[in-house]
Motif scaffolding. Sequence first.
Motif, PDB file in Angstrom:
ATOM      1  N   PRO A 162       0.798  -1.237   0.000  1.00 21.40           N
ATOM      2  CA  PRO A 162       0.000   0.000   0.000  1.00 21.40           C
ATOM      3  C   PRO A 162       0.832   1.290   0.000  1.00 21.40           C
ATOM      4  O   PRO A 162       0.350   2.322   0.431  1.00 21.40           O
ATOM      5  N   TYR A 163       2.076   1.220  -0.480  1.00 18.35           N
ATOM      6  CA  TYR A 163       2.910   2.421  -0.652  1.00 18.35           C
ATOM      7  C   TYR A 163       3.190   3.142   0.664  1.00 18.35           C
ATOM      8  O   TYR A 163       3.285   4.369   0.704  1.00 18.35           O
ATOM      9  N   ASN A 197      -1.155   9.009  -8.242  1.00 21.93           N
ATOM     10  CA  ASN A 197      -2.581   8.803  -8.468  1.00 21.93           C
ATOM     11  C   ASN A 197      -2.830   8.239  -9.881  1.00 21.93           C
ATOM     12  O   ASN A 197      -1.934   7.646 -10.458  1.00 21.93           O
ATOM     13  N   ARG A 198      -4.019   8.425 -10.401  1.00 17.87           N
ATOM     14  CA  ARG A 198      -4.408   7.630 -11.564  1.00 17.87           C
ATOM     15  C   ARG A 198      -4.366   8.370 -12.898  1.00 17.87           C
ATOM     16  O   ARG A 198      -4.604   9.571 -12.955  1.00 17.87           O
ATOM     17  N   HIS A 239      -0.027   5.437  -9.514  1.00 14.14           N
ATOM     18  CA  HIS A 239       1.220   5.690  -8.792  1.00 14.14           C
ATOM     19  C   HIS A 239       2.487   5.268  -9.543  1.00 14.14           C
ATOM     20  O   HIS A 239       3.387   4.641  -8.968  1.00 14.14           O
ATOM     21  N   HIS A 290       3.517   9.279   0.144  1.00 11.05           N
ATOM     22  CA  HIS A 290       2.363   8.460   0.504  1.00 11.05           C
ATOM     23  C   HIS A 290       2.410   8.008   1.969  1.00 11.05           C
ATOM     24  O   HIS A 290       2.086   6.859   2.291  1.00 11.05           O
ATOM     25  N   TYR A 294       1.196   7.348   5.643  1.00  9.35           N
ATOM     26  CA  TYR A 294      -0.062   7.143   6.368  1.00  9.35           C
ATOM     27  C   TYR A 294       0.195   7.626   7.790  1.00  9.35           C
ATOM     28  O   TYR A 294       1.031   7.051   8.495  1.00  9.35           O
ATOM     29  N   ASP A 320     -11.461   8.854  -0.382  1.00 12.97           N
ATOM     30  CA  ASP A 320     -10.330   8.566  -1.266  1.00 12.97           C
ATOM     31  C   ASP A 320     -10.509   9.438  -2.500  1.00 12.97           C
ATOM     32  O   ASP A 320     -10.759   8.949  -3.594  1.00 12.97           O
ATOM     33  N   GLN A 379      -5.130  14.592  -1.952  1.00 12.17           N
ATOM     34  CA  GLN A 379      -5.932  13.377  -1.827  1.00 12.17           C
ATOM     35  C   GLN A 379      -6.033  13.054  -0.347  1.00 12.17           C
ATOM     36  O   GLN A 379      -5.010  12.853   0.317  1.00 12.17           O
ATOM     37  N   TYR A 387      -6.959  10.157   1.741  1.00  7.37           N
ATOM     38  CA  TYR A 387      -7.213   8.713   1.634  1.00  7.37           C
ATOM     39  C   TYR A 387      -7.213   8.156   3.046  1.00  7.37           C
ATOM     40  O   TYR A 387      -6.221   8.285   3.764  1.00  7.37           O
ATOM     41  N   PHE A 395      -8.493   0.460   2.098  1.00  8.23           N
ATOM     42  CA  PHE A 395      -8.233  -0.864   1.510  1.00  8.23           C
ATOM     43  C   PHE A 395      -7.049  -1.566   2.166  1.00  8.23           C
ATOM     44  O   PHE A 395      -6.530  -2.532   1.630  1.00  8.23           O
ATOM     45  N   GLU A 426      -2.110  13.308   0.385  1.00 10.33           N
ATOM     46  CA  GLU A 426      -1.177  13.287  -0.737  1.00 10.33           C
ATOM     47  C   GLU A 426      -1.375  14.556  -1.555  1.00 10.33           C
ATOM     48  O   GLU A 426      -2.374  14.700  -2.255  1.00 10.33           O
TER      49      GLU A 426
HETATM   50  C1  BGC Z   1      -5.247   5.910  -3.694  1.00 11.71           C
HETATM   51  C2  BGC Z   1      -6.026   4.722  -3.195  1.00 11.71           C
HETATM   52  C3  BGC Z   1      -5.120   3.520  -3.238  1.00 11.71           C
HETATM   53  C4  BGC Z   1      -3.898   3.797  -2.413  1.00 11.71           C
HETATM   54  C5  BGC Z   1      -2.907   2.699  -2.576  1.00 11.71           C
HETATM   55  C6  BGC Z   1      -4.107   6.131  -2.758  1.00 11.71           C
HETATM   56  O1  BGC Z   1      -3.376   7.229  -3.179  1.00 11.71           O
HETATM   57  O2  BGC Z   1      -6.032   7.069  -3.821  1.00 11.71           O
HETATM   58  O3  BGC Z   1      -7.138   4.497  -4.013  1.00 11.71           O
HETATM   59  O4  BGC Z   1      -5.772   2.378  -2.774  1.00 11.71           O
HETATM   60  O5  BGC Z   1      -3.277   4.989  -2.802  1.00 11.71           O
HETATM   61  O6  BGC Z   1      -2.464   2.237  -1.383  1.00 11.71           O
END
Ligand code: BGC
Length: 354
Positions: free
Chosen positions: A69-70, A80-81, A106, A180, A182, A252, A289, A291, A295, A318
């Motif tokens: 999960p970075y 991001n996407r 990412h 990233h 947490y 998120d 972001q 988040y 997940f 982020e």
């Molecule tokens: C994303 C999440 C993703 C997570 C990965 C976040 O930056 O917005 O959707 O699951 O990174 O760990």
Amino acid sequence: MSITKRFYGNTADGTAVDIFTLKNSKGITAEITNFGGVIVSLMVPDKNGKVEDIVLGFDKLADYEKKGPYLGAAIGRYANRIGGAAFELNGIQYKVDNNEGENHLHGGFKGFDKVVWQAEVVNNNGTEALELTYRSKEGEGGYPGNLDVKITYSITEDNELRIDYHAVSDKDTVVNLTNHSYFNLSGHNSGDILGHKVMLNADKFTPTDKASIPTGELADVKGTPMDFTIMKPVEQDIHADFQQIQNTKGFDHNWVLNTNGNLKEKAAEVVDENSGRVMEVYTTKPGVQLYTGNFLEESPVVGKGGYVYRNHSGLCLETQYFPDSPNKNNFPSAVLKAGDEYKHTTIYKFSVID
Ligand code: BGC
């Protein structure tokens, strides 16, 4: 501030990696490795002066090398996407790694979080800083241009963890760098962040489809559970009956900052009344972001000291260009022209409630 270095481990392919300890005189200490630019630990005093580690992480280098999960990592070339894992630039269609279904997340299969950076301790106007550099070769992840990236980490005497990002490409490309981490202001092993209070200085956010790709709309937060303009606990609206939040099982999303790139204006704030720790975020980036670690349980994350992280064990802020900007003309451009400088700064500032 002082910086010391020690050996951290060898990567699977035998490359030696170090860990750097950055310290100020006020009790803040960060450990950062040149593998993935990861912030491995961040020790911050609480209201009683008790120092605890407030970022999620792993004990071993090998755990950072695995798909995960970075935790704490530097993210690039595009954080991001990118929808459809493709974009057009100067009339050319570029295909980037589709490492999340049909989309790009990412930086792709091997983003900047999975590479070994060159490390150097530098002197920035009398303050020591850790400078990590990396050359992302043309075609890596699918991106155009050789990109020389530099990320500089420092801890100031004002209790700020400051991250400066710099990049130059030899061809037009897209760049979006972030971190990233947490955060759990009660301590990485203290449970969840649902009671943390969050303020986001943003009147709008970018709604997304079911795959978390922005629709292109800039929507008002007012009157919705996405409104963080007045500080509120994460738990207040995290399961609100609101499609956007249900799609992502919590927050998120990208918020459109009101700060217009002004580093002096507060972009976000997190308050943890338990520990009394406060974190303010300042950034030159246009978006953030939030988040909430929705997940984390998708695969068991055994963290530092064997502590198992659950959903919402930490939250990320982020700072970024908006997701899918390369395909959205109405979003601030993430294009970096050949020879131009990409420059961004994000500051996480710590204090305690009085
Ligand atoms: C994303 C999440 C993703 C997570 C990965 C976040 O930056 O917005 O959707 O699951 O990174 O760990």
